[in-house]
Design an enzyme around this catalytic site. Structure first.
Site, PDB file in Angstrom:
ATOM      1  N   SER A  35       6.765  32.471  -6.974  1.00  0.00           N
ATOM      2  CA  SER A  35       6.616  33.432  -8.066  1.00  0.00           C
ATOM      3  C   SER A  35       5.146  33.795  -8.210  1.00  0.00           C
ATOM      4  O   SER A  35       4.263  32.999  -7.857  1.00  0.00           O
ATOM      5  CB  SER A  35       7.084  32.808  -9.381  1.00  0.00           C
ATOM      6  OG  SER A  35       6.745  33.639 -10.474  1.00  0.00           O
ATOM      7  N   TYR A  91       7.373  25.869 -15.045  1.00  0.00           N
ATOM      8  CA  TYR A  91       7.814  26.861 -14.050  1.00  0.00           C
ATOM      9  C   TYR A  91       6.666  27.196 -13.101  1.00  0.00           C
ATOM     10  O   TYR A  91       6.820  27.166 -11.872  1.00  0.00           O
ATOM     11  CB  TYR A  91       8.306  28.116 -14.782  1.00  0.00           C
ATOM     12  CG  TYR A  91       8.767  29.224 -13.869  1.00  0.00           C
ATOM     13  CD1 TYR A  91      10.010  29.157 -13.232  1.00  0.00           C
ATOM     14  CD2 TYR A  91       7.970  30.342 -13.631  1.00  0.00           C
ATOM     15  CE1 TYR A  91      10.434  30.175 -12.395  1.00  0.00           C
ATOM     16  CE2 TYR A  91       8.390  31.366 -12.794  1.00  0.00           C
ATOM     17  CZ  TYR A  91       9.626  31.275 -12.184  1.00  0.00           C
ATOM     18  OH  TYR A  91      10.056  32.274 -11.351  1.00  0.00           O
TER      19      TYR A  91
HETATM   20  N1  NAD Z   1      13.433  37.815 -11.531  1.00  0.00           N
HETATM   21  C1  NAD Z   1      12.106  37.664 -11.533  1.00  0.00           C
HETATM   22  O1  NAD Z   1      11.377  38.416 -12.213  1.00  0.00           O
HETATM   23  C2  NAD Z   1      11.482  36.582 -10.700  1.00  0.00           C
HETATM   24  C3  NAD Z   1      10.077  36.552 -10.642  1.00  0.00           C
HETATM   25  C4  NAD Z   1       9.462  35.568  -9.881  1.00  0.00           C
HETATM   26  C5  NAD Z   1      10.232  34.631  -9.205  1.00  0.00           C
HETATM   27  N2  NAD Z   1      11.583  34.682  -9.275  1.00  0.00           N
HETATM   28  C6  NAD Z   1      12.322  33.652  -8.537  1.00  0.00           C
HETATM   29  O2  NAD Z   1      13.337  34.237  -7.760  1.00  0.00           O
HETATM   30  C7  NAD Z   1      14.413  33.318  -7.602  1.00  0.00           C
HETATM   31  C8  NAD Z   1      15.716  34.010  -7.943  1.00  0.00           C
HETATM   32  O3  NAD Z   1      15.650  34.410  -9.286  1.00  0.00           O
HETATM   33  P1  NAD Z   1      16.558  35.579  -9.900  1.00  0.00           P
HETATM   34  O4  NAD Z   1      15.665  36.378 -10.765  1.00  0.00           O
HETATM   35  O5  NAD Z   1      17.355  36.225  -8.848  1.00  0.00           O
HETATM   36  O6  NAD Z   1      17.474  34.681 -10.881  1.00  0.00           O
HETATM   37  P2  NAD Z   1      19.025  34.689 -11.223  1.00  0.00           P
HETATM   38  O7  NAD Z   1      19.133  33.883 -12.456  1.00  0.00           O
HETATM   39  O8  NAD Z   1      19.568  36.081 -11.189  1.00  0.00           O
HETATM   40  O9  NAD Z   1      19.684  33.900  -9.996  1.00  0.00           O
HETATM   41  C9  NAD Z   1      19.425  32.543  -9.778  1.00  0.00           C
HETATM   42  C10 NAD Z   1      20.607  31.934  -9.034  1.00  0.00           C
HETATM   43  O10 NAD Z   1      20.302  30.556  -8.822  1.00  0.00           O
HETATM   44  C11 NAD Z   1      21.428  29.784  -9.193  1.00  0.00           C
HETATM   45  N3  NAD Z   1      20.992  28.469  -9.639  1.00  0.00           N
HETATM   46  C12 NAD Z   1      20.209  28.188 -10.715  1.00  0.00           C
HETATM   47  N4  NAD Z   1      20.102  26.861 -10.854  1.00  0.00           N
HETATM   48  C13 NAD Z   1      20.835  26.290  -9.871  1.00  0.00           C
HETATM   49  C14 NAD Z   1      21.128  24.958  -9.530  1.00  0.00           C
HETATM   50  N5  NAD Z   1      20.684  23.909 -10.241  1.00  0.00           N
HETATM   51  N6  NAD Z   1      21.905  24.723  -8.450  1.00  0.00           N
HETATM   52  C15 NAD Z   1      22.395  25.774  -7.727  1.00  0.00           C
HETATM   53  N7  NAD Z   1      22.170  27.056  -8.029  1.00  0.00           N
HETATM   54  C16 NAD Z   1      21.396  27.310  -9.092  1.00  0.00           C
HETATM   55  C17 NAD Z   1      22.088  30.573 -10.318  1.00  0.00           C
HETATM   56  O11 NAD Z   1      23.450  30.197 -10.504  1.00  0.00           O
HETATM   57  C18 NAD Z   1      21.916  31.996  -9.845  1.00  0.00           C
HETATM   58  O12 NAD Z   1      22.984  32.408  -9.016  1.00  0.00           O
HETATM   59  C19 NAD Z   1      14.089  32.126  -8.494  1.00  0.00           C
HETATM   60  O13 NAD Z   1      13.548  31.085  -7.708  1.00  0.00           O
HETATM   61  C20 NAD Z   1      13.052  32.676  -9.449  1.00  0.00           C
HETATM   62  O14 NAD Z   1      12.192  31.675  -9.956  1.00  0.00           O
HETATM   63  C21 NAD Z   1      12.230  35.634 -10.011  1.00  0.00           C
END
Ligand code: NAD
Length: 260
Positions: free
Chosen positions: A150, A164
């Site tokens: 991130s 985080y």
């Molecule tokens: N959306 C953003 O703005 C953003 C920014 C920076 C980083 N990220 C990173 O991108 C990645 C994906 O995030 P996203 O925004 O698509 O989130 P999201 O919440 O849409 O999807 C996350 C997925 O991970 C699964 N998950 C969560 N905890 C879990 C666990 N303990 N075991 C198995 N599965 C699990 C959830 O069920 C979900 O399907 C993450 O690592 C997040 O930190 C996202």
């Protein structure tokens, strides 16, 4: 060299593939011709896999809570039995706990339990899944590991919690060392560092309309908008491909140009 038991050429596994960036990545890798395995704690992964599957190119799903070391062990054992390992691993599953009003937890408010949960899902699962996958990749002489960090792991962001941010900084550092250890065996390991991307994770409706917050945030982004899951999937797809053959240990920032 060990033979993979599965007929697929290159099998890709995506953790957290049922939603957001993970789901877009599953779709992209599938479009690129890979059989894809979704690993998620959410049972909606089965419906996603069924919807995307075609007779010649299946999408599989396994349910596992990656905050649990035991569940990870059970999950990778069953993948080994069914598929004989994976060729591409995207460690994408992540959590970012927020206050009830959508704001981040300050350091003084984070409990040890919350700290451990964030570290377990965002970092320890990435370590254990990588350690498992790299062994078979190294034996086969080819592999791709892509870890999703991130922007919060690169710099201070007032909207992020320190647990985080620390977990994501750890993912970036871990991946550099992973690249060092698996590089001599033809396996690459890279990180993508998303900025703000429109997904359920960044939906902080508790603070008002999530769309308005995205628009407010976008004013500080050089490209004047938040990103889409598919824009992350595109970077991950490059890192999973042969085109990235000399790229390892790197961090690709996919953030619309916001570095401050
Ligand atoms: N959306 C953003 O703005 C953003 C920014 C920076 C980083 N990220 C990173 O991108 C990645 C994906 O995030 P996203 O925004 O698509 O989130 P999201 O919440 O849409 O999807 C996350 C997925 O991970 C699964 N998950 C969560 N905890 C879990 C666990 N303990 N075991 C198995 N599965 C699990 C959830 O069920 C979900 O399907 C993450 O690592 C997040 O930190 C996202």
């Amino acid at each position: 060299m060990t033979e993979t038991k599965h007929p697929t050429d290159k099998l890709a596994a995506v953790t957290g593939g049922a939603s957001g960036i993970g789901l877009a990545t599953v779709e992209r890798l599938h479009q690129n011709g890979h059989e894809v395995l979704i690993i998620d704690r959410d049972e909606s992964a089965f419906a996603v896999a069924e919807k995307l599957s075609s007779p010649s190119l299946p999408v599989y799903a396994k349910i596992a809570d990656l905050s649990s070391v035991d569940e990870i062990a059970r999950c990778v054992e069953s993948i080994d039995e069914e598929f004989g390992g994976v060729d591409i691993l995207v460690n994408n599953a992540g959590i970012h706990p927020k206050q009830a009003d959508g704001g981040p937890f300050a350091v003084q408010d984070i409990t040890l339990e919350q700290w451990d949960l964030v570290m377990n899902v965002n970092m320890t699962a990435t370590f254990l899944m990588s350690q498992w996958a790299m062994k078979e990749m190294m034996q086969r002489g080819w592999g791709r590991i892509i870890n999703v960090a991130s922007r919060a792991g690169r710099m201070y962001m007032p909207i992020s919690g320190s647990h985080y941010a620390a977990s994501k900084a750890a993912v970036i550092s871990f991946t550099r060392y992973l690249a060092g250890d698996c590089g001599p065996y033809g396996v690459t390991a890279n990180t993508v560092a998303p900025g703000r991307i429109k997904t359920p994770l960044s939906d902080v409706s508790g603070l008002g309309s999530s769309q308005n917050l995205h628009e407010e945030f976008a004013k500080s982004v050089p490209l004047r908008r938040v990103g889409t899951p598919d824009e992350l999937a595109a970077a991950i797809s490059f890192l999973a491909s042969e085109d990235s053959s000399f790229v390892t240990g790197s961090v690709i920032d996919v953030n619309g140009g916001i570095f401050g």
